[in-house]
Design a protein around this motif. Structure first.
Motif, PDB file in Angstrom:
ATOM      1  N   GLN A 274       0.807  -1.218   0.000  1.00 10.03           N
ATOM      2  CA  GLN A 274       0.000   0.000   0.000  1.00 10.03           C
ATOM      3  C   GLN A 274       0.843   1.273   0.000  1.00 10.03           C
ATOM      4  N   ASN A 275       2.100   1.145   0.369  1.00 10.00           N
ATOM      5  CA  ASN A 275       2.995   2.300   0.370  1.00 10.00           C
ATOM      6  C   ASN A 275       3.767   2.453  -0.935  1.00 10.00           C
ATOM      7  N   GLY A 276       3.512   1.547  -1.885  1.00  9.93           N
ATOM      8  CA  GLY A 276       4.198   1.622  -3.161  1.00  9.93           C
ATOM      9  C   GLY A 276       5.529   0.908  -3.190  1.00  9.93           C
ATOM     10  N   GLU A 277       5.856   0.187  -2.118  1.00 12.04           N
ATOM     11  CA  GLU A 277       7.113  -0.553  -2.064  1.00 12.04           C
ATOM     12  C   GLU A 277       6.964  -1.899  -2.776  1.00 12.04           C
ATOM     13  N   VAL A 278       8.039  -2.350  -3.398  1.00 11.66           N
ATOM     14  CA  VAL A 278       8.006  -3.600  -4.156  1.00 11.66           C
ATOM     15  C   VAL A 278       8.033  -4.789  -3.196  1.00 11.66           C
ATOM     16  N   ILE A 279       7.105  -5.698  -3.387  1.00 11.86           N
ATOM     17  CA  ILE A 279       7.031  -6.903  -2.553  1.00 11.86           C
ATOM     18  C   ILE A 279       8.028  -7.933  -3.084  1.00 11.86           C
ATOM     19  N   VAL A 280       8.932  -8.376  -2.219  1.00 16.01           N
ATOM     20  CA  VAL A 280       9.939  -9.369  -2.596  1.00 16.01           C
ATOM     21  C   VAL A 280       9.969 -10.480  -1.556  1.00 16.01           C
ATOM     22  N   ASP A 281      10.598 -11.613  -1.952  1.00 21.98           N
ATOM     23  CA  ASP A 281      10.864 -12.664  -0.978  1.00 21.98           C
ATOM     24  C   ASP A 281      12.314 -12.535  -0.511  1.00 21.98           C
ATOM     25  N   LEU A 282      12.808 -13.504   0.213  1.00 23.42           N
ATOM     26  CA  LEU A 282      14.157 -13.416   0.769  1.00 23.42           C
ATOM     27  C   LEU A 282      15.245 -13.462  -0.307  1.00 23.42           C
ATOM     28  N   SER A 283      14.872 -13.877  -1.522  1.00 25.01           N
ATOM     29  CA  SER A 283      15.824 -13.890  -2.637  1.00 25.01           C
ATOM     30  C   SER A 283      15.733 -12.629  -3.489  1.00 25.01           C
ATOM     31  N   MET A 284      14.961 -11.658  -3.024  1.00 27.58           N
ATOM     32  CA  MET A 284      14.726 -10.392  -3.726  1.00 27.58           C
ATOM     33  C   MET A 284      13.922 -10.579  -5.014  1.00 27.58           C
ATOM     34  N   LYS A 285      13.232 -11.718  -5.129  1.00 24.60           N
ATOM     35  CA  LYS A 285      12.371 -11.962  -6.285  1.00 24.60           C
ATOM     36  C   LYS A 285      11.055 -11.204  -6.113  1.00 24.60           C
ATOM     37  N   THR A 286      10.586 -10.624  -7.205  1.00 24.11           N
ATOM     38  CA  THR A 286       9.271  -9.990  -7.219  1.00 24.11           C
ATOM     39  C   THR A 286       8.239 -10.992  -7.741  1.00 24.11           C
ATOM     40  N   SER A 287       7.024 -10.524  -7.922  1.00 23.26           N
ATOM     41  CA  SER A 287       5.965 -11.398  -8.454  1.00 23.26           C
ATOM     42  C   SER A 287       6.124 -11.646  -9.946  1.00 23.26           C
ATOM     43  N   THR A 288       7.032 -10.944 -10.607  1.00 26.96           N
ATOM     44  CA  THR A 288       7.281 -11.111 -12.041  1.00 26.96           C
ATOM     45  C   THR A 288       8.601 -11.840 -12.244  1.00 26.96           C
ATOM     46  N   ALA A 289       8.560 -12.950 -12.922  1.00 26.18           N
ATOM     47  CA  ALA A 289       9.766 -13.750 -13.151  1.00 26.18           C
ATOM     48  C   ALA A 289      10.822 -12.924 -13.881  1.00 26.18           C
TER      49      ALA A 289
ATOM     50  N   SER B 103      23.781  -5.655   0.816  1.00 19.63           N
ATOM     51  CA  SER B 103      23.411  -7.064   0.967  1.00 19.63           C
ATOM     52  C   SER B 103      22.300  -7.443  -0.008  1.00 19.63           C
ATOM     53  N   ASP B 104      21.278  -6.567  -0.102  1.00 16.79           N
ATOM     54  CA  ASP B 104      20.183  -6.808  -1.045  1.00 16.79           C
ATOM     55  C   ASP B 104      20.705  -6.962  -2.464  1.00 16.79           C
ATOM     56  N   GLY B 105      21.631  -6.072  -2.848  1.00 15.47           N
ATOM     57  CA  GLY B 105      22.169  -6.109  -4.204  1.00 15.47           C
ATOM     58  C   GLY B 105      22.896  -7.404  -4.491  1.00 15.47           C
ATOM     59  N   ALA B 106      23.675  -7.873  -3.512  1.00 15.88           N
ATOM     60  CA  ALA B 106      24.388  -9.134  -3.685  1.00 15.88           C
ATOM     61  C   ALA B 106      23.411 -10.298  -3.833  1.00 15.88           C
ATOM     62  N   ILE B 107      22.396 -10.330  -2.967  1.00 15.94           N
ATOM     63  CA  ILE B 107      21.396 -11.408  -3.020  1.00 15.94           C
ATOM     64  C   ILE B 107      20.651 -11.389  -4.356  1.00 15.94           C
ATOM     65  N   ALA B 108      20.247 -10.194  -4.777  1.00 14.94           N
ATOM     66  CA  ALA B 108      19.516 -10.076  -6.041  1.00 14.94           C
ATOM     67  C   ALA B 108      20.358 -10.562  -7.217  1.00 14.94           C
ATOM     68  N   ALA B 109      21.643 -10.203  -7.234  1.00 17.73           N
ATOM     69  CA  ALA B 109      22.527 -10.619  -8.334  1.00 17.73           C
ATOM     70  C   ALA B 109      22.698 -12.134  -8.369  1.00 17.73           C
ATOM     71  N   LEU B 110      22.886 -12.731  -7.206  1.00 21.63           N
ATOM     72  CA  LEU B 110      23.017 -14.191  -7.151  1.00 21.63           C
ATOM     73  C   LEU B 110      21.725 -14.864  -7.607  1.00 21.63           C
ATOM     74  N   SER B 111      20.595 -14.254  -7.268  1.00 27.06           N
ATOM     75  CA  SER B 111      19.306 -14.801  -7.708  1.00 27.06           C
ATOM     76  C   SER B 111      19.150 -14.677  -9.222  1.00 27.06           C
ATOM     77  N   VAL B 112      19.644 -13.581  -9.792  1.00 25.67           N
ATOM     78  CA  VAL B 112      19.604 -13.401 -11.242  1.00 25.67           C
ATOM     79  C   VAL B 112      20.424 -14.485 -11.935  1.00 25.67           C
ATOM     80  N   ILE B 113      21.606 -14.753 -11.421  1.00 22.50           N
ATOM     81  CA  ILE B 113      22.467 -15.785 -12.020  1.00 22.50           C
ATOM     82  C   ILE B 113      21.753 -17.136 -12.035  1.00 22.50           C
TER      83      ILE B 113
END
Length: 309
Positions: A259-274, A295-305
């Motif tokens: 409701q605040n406009g923040e992106v919903i992610v899980d612990l792997s920084m994944k959003t609802s869009t693949a 830390s978020d950036g590192a997690i997101a990059a590893l998830s992208v890989i």
């Protein structure tokens, strides 16, 4: 076509670029209009970043990050990403000049910015007595009196946090009721060194070349002015989430937001869009600290890989 497009060049975006390129991705571009570094470059003193013994400015802290990230092949494009849409499995980024870039994956790290309260002296003394982060700057006011402006959960929680560091906290709110959790309100009311100044607003912050010397508080009912001789004021009147890049032509958003406009992610920084990931202050429940954004950036990059594999 890019393997990964990173939108935003703060600590989250830079660290994502570092981990993605060092992790083997060959075609990674970070889009940031200005010099990389993010909001932290505006801070005058940083003393809580792990491994950094000396107190440095935010600019000094971030100075070597871009060079380190680019060493492994990260490209920096000084361009604004207007919109991102997904066509099948491919993301299409429309840049400010109208060009369209395609990418297999995207990390959105555009962050959020504190809302301004609009009082006199707010911009002049920002970083020199006017702050929007108690965790960052509270220690500099140890055993001193400070003002907190706001009436929501964040303002009250930060007032309690500061009450454990400062000798006294004046909590100024424009109404006589708070927009916060009941238990938080009770905690504030029962904290001896927090004084509530209700139905009031900040009229002016004043000081000199060294910083803030005082805060003038105006009563909204009778117009009387109270002059508080404090060296600092913490402003918590909300944040603007920089999510416009995710807005679609039909008015919806590319992924789920709260409701605040923040992106919903899980612990792997994944959003609802693949294939779309979020990192840093744009995501839900972000602590808004440099070390956490990195830390978020590192997690997101590893998830992208993993996603691309």
């Amino acid at each position: 076509m890019l393997d990964l497009a990173i939108i935003g060049g703060g600590p989250a975006g830079l660290t994502a670029g570092l981990y993605a390129t060092r992790g083997g991705l060959k075609n990674v571009t970070m889009y940031e209009m200005g010099m990389p570094g993010g909001q932290i470059t505006q801070s005058s003193e940083i003393e809580n970043y792990p491994g950094q013994l000396e107190i440095v400015t935010g600019m000094e802290l971030m100075q070597q990050w871009p060079e380190q990230c680019q060493r492994f092949g990260l490209k920096h494009e000084m361009a604004q990403v207007q919109t991102v849409i997904k066509n099948g499995d491919i993301f299409q980024l429309t840049l400010g000049d109208g060009n369209i870039v395609e990418a297999k994956s995207v990390i959105i790290a555009t962050g959020s910015v504190p809302k301004k309260a609009g009082f006199k002296g707010e911009n002049e003394f920002f970083g020199r007595g006017v702050s929007t982060c108690a965790t960052c700057d509270g220690f500099f006011y140890k055993n001193k009196e400070v003002v907190v402006l706001g009436g929501g959960d964040t303002a009250l929680e930060e007032a309690v946090y500061l009450s454990k560091i400062c000798s006294k906290v004046y909590l100024v709110h424009r109404r006589d009721t708070f927009r916060a959790a009941p238990n938080t309100i009770e905690h504030v009311k029962h904290t001896e060194n927090i004084e509530l100044i209700l139905n009031s607003e900040i009229d002016e912050v004043y000081g000199d070349a060294m910083g803030v010397n005082g805060v003038k508080v105006k009563n909204r009912n009778d117009g009387t002015i109270r002059d508080l001789a404090v060296p600092g004021i913490f402003v918590f009147v909300g944040r603007d989430v920089l999510n416009s890049t995710l807005k679609q032509p039909d008015g919806s958003y590319l992924c789920d937001l709260n409701q605040n406009g923040e992106v919903i992610v899980d612990l792997s920084m994944k959003t609802s869009t693949a294939g779309l990931f979020a990192a840093g202050d744009i995501r839900i429940e972000a602590p808004k600290q440099v070390v956490c954004a990195a830390s978020d950036g590192a997690i997101a990059a590893l998830s992208v890989i993993s996603y691309l594999e």
